[in-house]
Design a protein around this motif. Sequence first.
Motif, PDB file in Angstrom:
ATOM      1  N   PHE A 176       0.825  -1.212   0.000  1.00  9.02           N
ATOM      2  CA  PHE A 176       0.000   0.000   0.000  1.00  9.02           C
ATOM      3  C   PHE A 176       0.858   1.260   0.000  1.00  9.02           C
ATOM      4  O   PHE A 176       1.988   1.266   0.493  1.00  9.02           O
ATOM      5  CB  PHE A 176      -0.883   0.032   1.253  1.00  9.02           C
ATOM      6  N   ASN A 203       0.546   0.619   5.923  1.00  8.67           N
ATOM      7  CA  ASN A 203      -0.394  -0.163   6.739  1.00  8.67           C
ATOM      8  C   ASN A 203       0.284  -1.228   7.583  1.00  8.67           C
ATOM      9  O   ASN A 203      -0.207  -2.351   7.707  1.00  8.67           O
ATOM     10  CB  ASN A 203      -1.482  -0.805   5.870  1.00  8.67           C
ATOM     11  N   GLY A 257      -7.061   0.966   6.426  1.00 10.66           N
ATOM     12  CA  GLY A 257      -5.890   0.293   5.866  1.00 10.66           C
ATOM     13  C   GLY A 257      -5.444  -0.911   6.681  1.00 10.66           C
ATOM     14  O   GLY A 257      -4.868  -1.860   6.139  1.00 10.66           O
ATOM     15  N   GLN A 258      -5.712  -0.883   7.983  1.00  8.22           N
ATOM     16  CA  GLN A 258      -5.344  -2.018   8.829  1.00  8.22           C
ATOM     17  C   GLN A 258      -6.159  -3.251   8.449  1.00  8.22           C
ATOM     18  O   GLN A 258      -5.636  -4.362   8.362  1.00  8.22           O
ATOM     19  CB  GLN A 258      -5.571  -1.672  10.304  1.00  8.22           C
ATOM     20  N   GLU A 305      -7.514  -3.709   5.521  1.00  4.31           N
ATOM     21  CA  GLU A 305      -7.134  -4.121   4.168  1.00  4.31           C
ATOM     22  C   GLU A 305      -5.822  -4.894   4.172  1.00  4.31           C
ATOM     23  O   GLU A 305      -5.677  -5.879   3.461  1.00  4.31           O
ATOM     24  CB  GLU A 305      -7.042  -2.892   3.254  1.00  4.31           C
ATOM     25  N   ALA A 306      -4.874  -4.427   4.996  1.00  3.15           N
ATOM     26  CA  ALA A 306      -3.598  -5.137   5.063  1.00  3.15           C
ATOM     27  C   ALA A 306      -3.840  -6.572   5.520  1.00  3.15           C
ATOM     28  O   ALA A 306      -3.282  -7.516   4.958  1.00  3.15           O
ATOM     29  CB  ALA A 306      -2.646  -4.419   6.015  1.00  3.15           C
ATOM     30  N   CYS A 307      -4.683  -6.736   6.521  1.00  2.84           N
ATOM     31  CA  CYS A 307      -4.979  -8.081   7.017  1.00  2.84           C
ATOM     32  C   CYS A 307      -5.664  -8.917   5.949  1.00  2.84           C
ATOM     33  O   CYS A 307      -5.392 -10.103   5.796  1.00  2.84           O
ATOM     34  CB  CYS A 307      -5.866  -8.015   8.256  1.00  2.84           C
ATOM     35  N   GLU A 308      -6.572  -8.254   5.229  1.00  2.00           N
ATOM     36  CA  GLU A 308      -7.299  -8.972   4.179  1.00  2.00           C
ATOM     37  C   GLU A 308      -6.320  -9.491   3.119  1.00  2.00           C
ATOM     38  O   GLU A 308      -6.399 -10.649   2.713  1.00  2.00           O
ATOM     39  CB  GLU A 308      -8.326  -8.019   3.555  1.00  2.00           C
ATOM     40  N   THR A 309      -5.375  -8.642   2.716  1.00  2.00           N
ATOM     41  CA  THR A 309      -4.441  -9.089   1.676  1.00  2.00           C
ATOM     42  C   THR A 309      -3.491 -10.161   2.199  1.00  2.00           C
ATOM     43  O   THR A 309      -2.933 -10.916   1.425  1.00  2.00           O
ATOM     44  CB  THR A 309      -3.586  -7.926   1.121  1.00  2.00           C
ATOM     45  N   LEU A 310      -3.322 -10.217   3.518  1.00  2.00           N
ATOM     46  CA  LEU A 310      -2.451 -11.250   4.079  1.00  2.00           C
ATOM     47  C   LEU A 310      -3.213 -12.548   4.349  1.00  2.00           C
ATOM     48  O   LEU A 310      -2.635 -13.531   4.802  1.00  2.00           O
ATOM     49  CB  LEU A 310      -1.807 -10.748   5.378  1.00  2.00           C
ATOM     50  N   GLY A 311      -4.520 -12.511   4.120  1.00  2.00           N
ATOM     51  CA  GLY A 311      -5.304 -13.738   4.242  1.00  2.00           C
ATOM     52  C   GLY A 311      -5.913 -13.972   5.608  1.00  2.00           C
ATOM     53  O   GLY A 311      -6.452 -15.043   5.871  1.00  2.00           O
ATOM     54  N   LEU A 312      -5.808 -12.992   6.503  1.00  2.00           N
ATOM     55  CA  LEU A 312      -6.414 -13.192   7.822  1.00  2.00           C
ATOM     56  C   LEU A 312      -7.932 -13.088   7.727  1.00  2.00           C
ATOM     57  O   LEU A 312      -8.456 -12.316   6.926  1.00  2.00           O
ATOM     58  CB  LEU A 312      -5.895 -12.143   8.820  1.00  2.00           C
TER      59      LEU A 312
END
Lengths: 242, 227
Positions: free
Chosen positions: A84, A88, B126-127, B129-136
């Motif tokens: 990003f 983030n 963004g927190q 989204e970051a987790c979402e992209t990491l698969g959590l």
Amino acid sequence: MIKIENIVKQFNNLKAVNDVSLEIKKGEIVCLIGPSGSGKSTVLRCINGLEKPESGHIYVNDQLLDEKDSENYKKLRGLMGFVFQHFNLFPNMTVLENLTLAPIQVMKKSKEEAEQIACQYLERVGLLDKKNEYPNKLSGGQKQRVAIARSLCMSPEIMLFDEPTSALDPEMVIEVLEVMQELANEGMTMVVVTHEMGFARTVANRVIFLEDGKIVEENNAEEFFKHPKTQRAQDFLNKVMH
Amino acid sequence: MFTAFWDILTIDNLIYLFKGAMVSLSMAALSLFIGLIFGILGASAKISKNRLLRILGNIYVEVIRGTPMLLQIMLIFNVVPIIVTQITGEVFRMNYFLIGVVAMSINSGAYTTELIRSGINGIDKGQWEACETLGLSRWQTMRLVILPQAFKRIVPPLISEFITLIKDSSLVSIIGLVELLNSAKVLGNQYYEFMSPYCLAGVYYLVMTLTISYIAKKIERKLAVSD
Ligand SMILES: Nc1ncnc2c1ncn2[C@@H]1O[C@H](COP(=O)(O)OP(=O)(O)OP(=O)(O)O)[C@@H](O)[C@H]1O
Ligand SMILES: [Mg+2]
């Protein structure tokens, strides 16, 4: 490796992405460029499911990215890492914890194994000595390198970057671009939204120029920068290069 | 009047009021704790993907915040015995303390729901989204990333809520529980003089609320440091 067919993404009445199709092959480095608001981020975010397009299809490794098929959806999204603009990072965790969270929770790796892998990636982005720091102690460039390492810990096959250097002070841009350049050299498939024309020119295989949610021009990087075909691409390049 | 004050100011009476204060304090503390559980449930409902849960969460918060606590206490005073009798089949022996805790927990839970919800909403998108992209998963994200960050924002207003509960516990005097306010009233009836015992009760309330806000300031400073 990634194939997008006719995707449309609307916000309220605005078509942020309007019928975009493109294909990205394995090992290819594609830069998405275009003026602000042209839909670059939205295209990138649709690719990995952060935004859900109203219509169109996205294929990853020839398989349809479909939320309803939740097992496969998870698996396909797991092939993609995302970096990003604003990093983030998790401020409540150390650098090392940022990197090991998902490997432990999602891939069910042991703490030791996750830490060992995390340290390898930190070493590669040159930040092993910062592993026990909290993100607020890092500079912007360091944060972004940690964020890249965090993505890499999930062993993605494709890396998506949304303006990874736009929030950085000029002197820190280079350290992040170097890490990306290295990834490119190793054969990582990459899609990069960027305003760094120098990077696009030297690292990208292909450049896609977007405006008003549509692909206006698409060419290999060399050709695109030397001989932009469309007037709009010429205007854009004139503006950003000089 | 001043003679009356010195008459009332005996160790025994002070202890009597102290016991009343402890009833108020323990009722407030218990209600804060149970209200926190309701608040976690309420906030989970309000931010869930399930529309029905969201509606239920909204109804809970709006109904409780939109009606007087006194009314809620009276209502529960009348409803709880009926329910308990229905369930156990035995006649309910009136327990004013329990009714007070139930009413105040339900009330506090609505306010805590909003505290927690806004604490969670205050965390940058963004927190997630970051987790979402990491698969959590959503729940992993909530538990490991969002809540630990939201906690810092939630604690200070939660302590204010505790202070509010201590003061509002006086409302439970209406059903006859001898907490601090009613203790003062009992003394007043005994001495035919109300001003002194009420003033003393005020001092007890102040000691409790000021102590807690002093502790709150210390905690807030600590939380701010680790930012
Ligand atoms: N979540 C959203 N809600 C409403 N509108 C949005 C949202 N995200 C993007 N848009 C709008 O969609 C259009 C495309 O946005 P997008 O972020 O994809 O552009 P961009 O090319 O990435 O621009 P920039 O270079 O400024 O990042 C813009 O007009 C933007 O205002
Ligand atoms: Mg963007």
